[in-house]
Design a protein around this motif. Structure first.
Motif, short mmCIF file in Angstrom:
data_model
loop_
_atom_site.label_atom_id
_atom_site.label_comp_id
_atom_site.label_asym_id
_atom_site.label_seq_id
_atom_site.Cartn_x
_atom_site.Cartn_y
_atom_site.Cartn_z
N LEU A 14 0.81 -1.21 0.00
CA LEU A 14 0.00 0.00 0.00
C LEU A 14 0.85 1.26 0.00
CD1 LEU A 14 -2.66 -1.10 2.63
CD2 LEU A 14 -2.71 -1.41 0.15
N GLU A 15 0.32 2.27 -0.66
CA GLU A 15 1.04 3.54 -0.77
C GLU A 15 1.20 4.20 0.60
OE1 GLU A 15 1.22 6.82 -4.16
OE2 GLU A 15 -0.79 6.48 -3.39
N ASP A 16 2.39 4.75 0.83
CA ASP A 16 2.70 5.42 2.09
C ASP A 16 2.33 6.89 1.97
OD1 ASP A 16 3.68 6.22 4.52
OD2 ASP A 16 5.78 6.16 3.92
N VAL A 17 1.07 7.21 2.31
CA VAL A 17 0.59 8.59 2.19
C VAL A 17 0.76 9.35 3.50
CG1 VAL A 17 -1.44 10.02 1.75
CG2 VAL A 17 -1.06 7.96 0.40
N GLU A 18 0.40 8.72 4.60
CA GLU A 18 0.43 9.41 5.89
C GLU A 18 1.84 9.85 6.28
OE1 GLU A 18 -2.20 10.31 7.42
OE2 GLU A 18 -3.66 9.17 6.24
N GLY A 19 2.86 9.12 5.83
CA GLY A 19 4.22 9.46 6.20
C GLY A 19 4.91 10.44 5.25
N HIS A 20 4.17 10.97 4.29
CA HIS A 20 4.76 11.89 3.31
C HIS A 20 5.07 13.24 3.97
CE1 HIS A 20 5.49 14.17 -0.27
NE2 HIS A 20 5.11 13.20 -1.08
N PRO A 21 6.34 13.69 3.94
CA PRO A 21 6.72 14.91 4.66
C PRO A 21 6.31 16.22 3.99
CG PRO A 21 8.62 14.02 3.53
CD PRO A 21 7.51 13.02 3.34
N PHE A 22 5.90 16.16 2.70
CA PHE A 22 5.58 17.39 1.98
C PHE A 22 4.11 17.52 1.60
CE2 PHE A 22 10.02 16.37 0.82
CZ PHE A 22 10.65 17.50 1.33
N LEU A 23 3.31 16.48 1.82
CA LEU A 23 1.97 16.46 1.26
C LEU A 23 1.06 17.54 1.85
CD1 LEU A 23 0.52 14.91 -0.91
CD2 LEU A 23 -0.28 13.28 0.81
N THR A 24 1.10 17.72 3.15
CA THR A 24 0.29 18.77 3.77
C THR A 24 0.68 20.14 3.23
OG1 THR A 24 0.00 17.47 5.79
CG2 THR A 24 -0.39 19.84 5.95
N LYS A 25 1.98 20.38 3.10
CA LYS A 25 2.46 21.65 2.57
C LYS A 25 2.03 21.84 1.12
CE LYS A 25 6.54 21.68 5.58
NZ LYS A 25 8.02 21.63 5.62
N PHE A 26 2.02 20.73 0.36
CA PHE A 26 1.61 20.81 -1.04
C PHE A 26 0.17 21.28 -1.17
CE2 PHE A 26 -0.75 18.60 -4.42
CZ PHE A 26 -0.20 19.22 -5.53
N TYR A 27 -0.72 20.74 -0.37
CA TYR A 27 -2.13 21.13 -0.47
C TYR A 27 -2.34 22.58 -0.04
CZ TYR A 27 -3.85 16.51 -1.72
OH TYR A 27 -4.11 15.34 -2.39
N ARG A 28 -1.45 23.09 0.81
CA ARG A 28 -1.55 24.49 1.23
C ARG A 28 -0.97 25.43 0.17
NH1 ARG A 28 0.67 23.70 7.43
NH2 ARG A 28 -1.20 22.69 8.29
N ASP A 29 0.11 24.99 -0.47
CA ASP A 29 0.79 25.83 -1.47
C ASP A 29 1.32 24.93 -2.58
OD1 ASP A 29 2.25 27.64 -2.93
OD2 ASP A 29 3.20 28.59 -1.19
N PRO A 30 0.45 24.49 -3.50
CA PRO A 30 0.84 23.52 -4.53
C PRO A 30 2.03 23.96 -5.39
CG PRO A 30 -1.53 23.78 -4.47
CD PRO A 30 -0.97 24.85 -3.58
#
Length: 214
Positions: free
Chosen positions: A34-50
């Protein structure tokens, strides 16, 4: 279809890939990758400032997905089927949407280098759904970093996935309209899908489980 050792479930955000991978692994007595989404260090920042974090986000996904798929070589595929909730090539779909031309050129060099070393699935299941359905499912699963996702972004992803799989020929492909299907709560839907998988003969097939037809 015989010799199914590596099955991938794909589709846009919110379509139900991970849930289906887990259910099929249980039904087929397999393992999940399964894809490791929760552990992604940049994902939250990406959704705030793509625009600012798109490149870091995409490169991390690319490398992490490659590392995970490389683990398949360590698994005994002759004893258990592996069910994954992502296709390596899907990374390029997101990259084409999220990166500017210069970033994508650099990304593409790395993608092509890694892609030739990946394992080709024995079967790909592509789950389709209307954009309004995807948005509702994203809302229901309640991931904090997805709260600010824009409907236009999901629409563009949905279109890109449909276009990609319209031309996909690398593996046998089973296309399912999942807008009105509930694999989690309707056992007949899941049972029908398992039967369809076992009866696959290659090429591209389209299927809607009988239990969900209205």
């Amino acid at each position: 279809m015989k010799n199914l050792h590596y099955i991938v479930i794909e589709g846009p955000l919110g379509v139900g890939k991970t849930s289906l991978a887990r259910l099929l692994a249980e039904k087929l007595e397999g393992e999940t990758l399964l894809e490791d989404v929760e552990g992604h260090p940049f994902l939250t920042k990406f959704y705030r400032d793509p625009k600012k974090y798109a490149f870091q986000t995409q490169i991390y996904f690319l490398l992490r997905r490659y590392q995970q798929i490389a683990e398949i070589h360590q698994m005994d595929l002759f004893k258990k089927v592996v069910l994954s909730d992502y296709l390596f090539e899907k990374d390029r779909i997101f990259a084409r949407i999220n990166l500017d031309d210069q970033e994508f050129w650099l990304y593409e060099q790395l993608f092509q280098l890694l892609h030739r070393k990946t394992v080709v699935p024995d079967l790909v299941i592509f789950l389709q759904a209307r954009t309004d359905v995807l948005l509702e499912r994203i809302r229901k699963r309640g991931r904090k970093f997805e709260k600010g996702v824009h409907p236009d972004y999901i629409e563009s992803l949905n279109d890109a996935f449909n276009s990609f799989f319209f031309h996909y020929q690398d593996s046998p492909l089973l296309v399912i309209d999942a807008s009105e299907i509930d694999f989690v709560h309707v056992p007949e839907d899941l049972d029908n899908l398992v039967a369809q998988i076992r009866n696959m003969e290659g090429g591209t097939q389209y299927y809607v489980p009988l239990a969900s037809r209205r």
